[in-house]
Write an enzyme that holds these catalytic residues in place. Structure first.
Site, PDB file in Angstrom:
ATOM      1  N   GLY A  84      41.679  39.404  37.520  1.00 45.16           N
ATOM      2  CA  GLY A  84      40.265  39.139  38.068  1.00 45.16           C
ATOM      3  C   GLY A  84      39.356  39.883  36.944  1.00 45.16           C
ATOM      4  N   ARG A 148      46.292  34.703  36.004  1.00 45.58           N
ATOM      5  CA  ARG A 148      47.066  35.622  36.957  1.00 45.58           C
ATOM      6  C   ARG A 148      48.707  35.370  36.919  1.00 45.58           C
ATOM      7  NH1 ARG A 148      44.343  38.950  40.074  1.00 45.58           N
ATOM      8  NH2 ARG A 148      42.382  38.553  40.995  1.00 45.58           N
ATOM      9  N   ASP A 179      49.624  45.170  38.720  1.00 50.72           N
ATOM     10  CA  ASP A 179      50.407  44.256  38.420  1.00 50.72           C
ATOM     11  C   ASP A 179      50.485  43.863  36.897  1.00 50.72           C
ATOM     12  OD1 ASP A 179      51.421  44.037  41.211  1.00 50.72           O
ATOM     13  OD2 ASP A 179      50.134  42.393  41.534  1.00 50.72           O
ATOM     14  N   LYS A 205      42.393  48.066  34.002  1.00 51.44           N
ATOM     15  CA  LYS A 205      41.228  47.201  34.414  1.00 51.44           C
ATOM     16  C   LYS A 205      41.384  46.712  35.838  1.00 51.44           C
ATOM     17  CE  LYS A 205      41.771  43.690  35.587  1.00 51.44           C
ATOM     18  NZ  LYS A 205      42.123  42.258  36.195  1.00 51.44           N
ATOM     19  N   THR A 206      40.216  46.907  36.482  1.00 49.10           N
ATOM     20  CA  THR A 206      40.165  46.341  37.911  1.00 49.10           C
ATOM     21  C   THR A 206      38.746  46.841  38.568  1.00 49.10           C
ATOM     22  OG1 THR A 206      40.841  45.861  39.945  1.00 49.10           O
ATOM     23  CG2 THR A 206      41.934  47.776  39.148  1.00 49.10           C
ATOM     24  N   ASP A 208      38.535  46.980  41.521  1.00 54.59           N
ATOM     25  CA  ASP A 208      38.947  47.436  42.876  1.00 54.59           C
ATOM     26  C   ASP A 208      39.151  48.802  42.915  1.00 54.59           C
ATOM     27  OD1 ASP A 208      39.181  44.757  43.542  1.00 54.59           O
ATOM     28  OD2 ASP A 208      40.999  44.697  44.228  1.00 54.59           O
TER      29      ASP A 208
HETATM   30  P1  FBP Z   1      42.160  42.282  39.929  1.00 53.92           P
HETATM   31  O1  FBP Z   1      43.134  43.411  40.796  1.00 53.92           O
HETATM   32  O2  FBP Z   1      43.226  41.294  39.091  1.00 53.92           O
HETATM   33  O3  FBP Z   1      41.483  43.319  39.060  1.00 53.92           O
HETATM   34  O4  FBP Z   1      41.361  41.479  40.868  1.00 53.92           O
HETATM   35  C1  FBP Z   1      40.468  42.167  41.666  1.00 53.92           C
HETATM   36  C2  FBP Z   1      39.713  41.070  42.466  1.00 53.92           C
HETATM   37  O5  FBP Z   1      38.600  40.870  42.174  1.00 53.92           O
HETATM   38  C3  FBP Z   1      39.899  41.634  43.988  1.00 53.92           C
HETATM   39  O6  FBP Z   1      38.966  42.224  44.475  1.00 53.92           O
HETATM   40  C4  FBP Z   1      39.891  40.367  44.793  1.00 53.92           C
HETATM   41  O7  FBP Z   1      40.676  39.978  45.857  1.00 53.92           O
HETATM   42  C5  FBP Z   1      40.411  39.200  43.943  1.00 53.92           C
HETATM   43  O8  FBP Z   1      40.374  39.851  42.407  1.00 53.92           O
HETATM   44  C6  FBP Z   1      40.095  37.620  43.750  1.00 53.92           C
HETATM   45  O9  FBP Z   1      40.649  37.016  42.926  1.00 53.92           O
HETATM   46  P2  FBP Z   1      40.614  35.364  42.743  1.00 53.92           P
HETATM   47  O10 FBP Z   1      39.163  35.051  42.563  1.00 53.92           O
HETATM   48  O11 FBP Z   1      41.686  35.075  41.508  1.00 53.92           O
HETATM   49  O12 FBP Z   1      41.422  35.124  44.112  1.00 53.92           O
END
Ligand code: FBP
Length: 558
Positions: A84, A148, A179, A205-206, A208
């Site tokens: 993300g 992803r 991941d 990075k994230t 979250d």
């Molecule tokens: P990452 O863990 O890859 O940083 O993604 C975080 C995030 O924004 C989450 O908060 C959310 O659940 C997810 O990505 C949504 O991603 P997508 O739009 O690909 O479903």
């Protein structure tokens, strides 16, 4: 190309970096710690990561009077944005690029397109000065895109190596979450196993905020995302306090951990905020969650306050024990029945097929959920096998349940008020925002730090910058061995090495500060209105790191 006034102004922002990295690069020396161990499962992980397990922690220090010539080698590196979007990602790439060019103007940088698949499918673009300049201090991942794709099959690993060799890469930087950094560790090990010296470095990075530990204090992107959401929550809260007629149910991104919800609660003081980790620890049922919201609604109605704000972490559904059981059973059944499901034409057939394979309790729960929520629970899993919680409308589920419960209380004479609810989901609004000063500085410093790890010939490390509540000049850059952050986890029927997710610590100061205040917030109107991210103005407005980081270091605030 037309650009906004803010984008123009942000081009002029010069990220602040740790003192060690702002000086002549050849004065940088490596201070190595003792060999490290993984968090658990040491013997298994040592066997899986024969070449990269147990490396020492690394800190960069300044050694004047000596010249570290490894910093001036001409290098060719590749970079991948994975998962993300998170504000600050472009600055990581800018930091890496500037480090490479400061070291040696003949160095080159390639950006792999659309995430890890760019590496396995040989899709890339060269990142030159003008390209980098167009993205400095901007949000989003549009410079090279993200994805992803999980690199897991022998063919994908071989293809990644082939691309890296073709481009004569010295190193690959993978900017991602838990991941993706697990993938970086596997790739680093694989390259060495194949006799290739190509290095692999990770970067935390994230939005979250769940990729952190003793050594990684924060992931970049969290600060901007929570500031953006807190601004929006504050605006909604002020509107609620003006109109006095709506309860706002706001779901916040954060797939698994509730760091975002907790930080936003600390910044805005809503009437209710659930922390998934506490819900799991206390084994609260869906009904108990609904009860707590109803208690606030009833009490506030006694004061004629027919409005309020409820924050719901995106991952909540997976932490309510009965929902978790249902999701786990669905995950296993869906994984084992792909062909059978593909042959069934519609949702009703899917529900009937899957219900037959669930335990009686899960079957009953699935049957009791509104059709929309049931459909969302059955949707495709992401490539890592996770349910896509951003697409489950938990806020609507709770709004409906609260409404029903209040109607019953009204019939019983226990409640007299009015209740009108509105649902919101704040997620994508914050993931690609212009990075705050903190994330602009932090991302850039992580990129520079990644350059030093690469120039030093290290592999299997994650770039790390510590001491983040101090001014950036005092931040401490270095690297942490990726295997140090790993353990074995049960995934899709087998034990897999993964980086452990950092959940909200219910014993730490950020949660305790929230827990000490929330009963007051539940009944009173104590909203804070933080406003937008501040770029220009006094430092106490513009340069503050997230409260979670500050509280962790300073202790509980009362
Ligand atoms: P990452 O863990 O890859 O940083 O993604 C975080 C995030 O924004 C989450 O908060 C959310 O659940 C997810 O990505 C949504 O991603 P997508 O739009 O690909 O479903």
């Amino acid at each position: 190309m037309e650009i906004s006034a803010l984008q123009q102004a942000r081009y002029g922002y010069q990220p602040k970096v740790p003192r060690t990295l702002s000086q002549e690069l050849t004065t940088i020396a490596l201070s190595l710690g003792a060999p490290t161990e993984s968090v658990t499962d040491q013997a298994d992980l040592r066997a899986l990561f024969k070449h990269t397990y147990g490396k020492p922690l690394v800190r960069f220090v300044t050694e004047t009077g000596k010249s570290n010539e490894s910093m001036t080698r001409a290098l060719t590196a590749g970079v991948i944005l994975s998962g993300g979007q998170a504000p600050g990602g472009h600055n990581v790439i800018a930091g890496l690029y500037d480090g490479l060019k400061r070291g040696n103007p003949r160095s080159r940088l390639y950006g792999f397109l659309d995430g890890p698949s760019g590496l396995t499918e040989n899709r890339f673009r060269e990142l030159t000065g003008p390209v980098i300049d167009a993205y400095r201090n901007t949000g989003g991942f549009d410079m090279i895109g993200s994805g992803r794709t999980k690199v897991e099959t022998p063919e994908q690993f071989a293809a990644a190596l082939e691309t890296a060799k073709k481009l004569k890469l010295d190193a690959v930087l993978i900017i991602g979450g838990d991941d993706s950094n697990t993938n970086a560790a596997l790739l680093a090990e694989y390259f060495l196993n194949q006799g290739s010296p190509i290095q692999v470095i990770g970067c935390p990075k994230t939005i979250d905020g769940d990729l952190k530990n003793e050594h990684i204090e924060a992931s970049f992107g969290f600060d901007t995302a929570v500031k953006t959401y807190s601004e929006l929550i504050g605006n909604v809260a002020r509107d609620a306090n003006s109109a006095k007629k709506y309860w706002h149910f706001i779901k916040l991104m954060g797939r698994s951990a509730s760091h975002i919800a907790l930080e936003c609660a600390l910044q805005t003081q809503p009437n209710r905020c659930f922390i998934s980790e506490e819900v799991a620890a206390q084994q609260w049922s869906l009904n108990q969650v609904v009860d707590q919201i109803c208690t606030s609604v009833v009490k506030r109605a006694e004061n004629k306050e027919y409005f309020g704000v409820v924050l719901i972490p995106e991952g909540l559904v997976e932490y309510i024990p009965e929902m978790r059981r249902l999701i786990t059973e669905l995950n296993d059944t869906i994984a084992a029945s792909e062909e059978a499901l593909a042959a069934l034409p519609n949702l009703g057939d899917h529900v009937a097929f899957l219900s037959g394979k669930l335990s009686p309790a899960s079957r009953e729960l699935l049957g009791s959920l509104p059709a929309d929520i049931a459909r969302e629970l059955l949707m495709d899993r992401d490539p890592h096998g996770n349910v896509q919680v951003s697409r489950i409308e938990t806020e609507k589920l709770l709004m409906g349940m609260v409404e029903k419960r209040l109607a019953r209380l009204k019939q019983e004479g226990a409640y007299k008020g009015k209740f009108n609810a509105l649902g919101h989901f704040f997620g994508y609004e914050g993931r690609s925002a212009f990075p705050s000063n903190f994330d602009a500085n932090y991302g850039y410093s992580l990129g520079l730090s990644a350059f030093v790890l690469i120039a030093s010939g290290l592999t299997g490390y994650i770039s790390c910058v510590r001491n983040l509540t101090a001014p950036p000049e005092e931040w401490i850059p270095g690297g942490v061995p990726l295997t140090m952050m790993m353990h074995l986890e049960w995934r899709h029927g087998s034990q897999k090495p993964v980086i452990r997710k950092a959940l909200v610590d219910l014993e730490a100061a950020p949660f305790k500060t929230f827990a000490a205040a929330r009963d007051t917030w539940a009944i009173t109107t104590s909203f804070l209105y933080p406003g937008g991210i501040q770029y220009f103005g006094p430092s106490e407005l513009c340069d503050q790191p997230p409260l979670e980081l500050q509280l962790k270091q300073q202790g509980i605030r009362t």
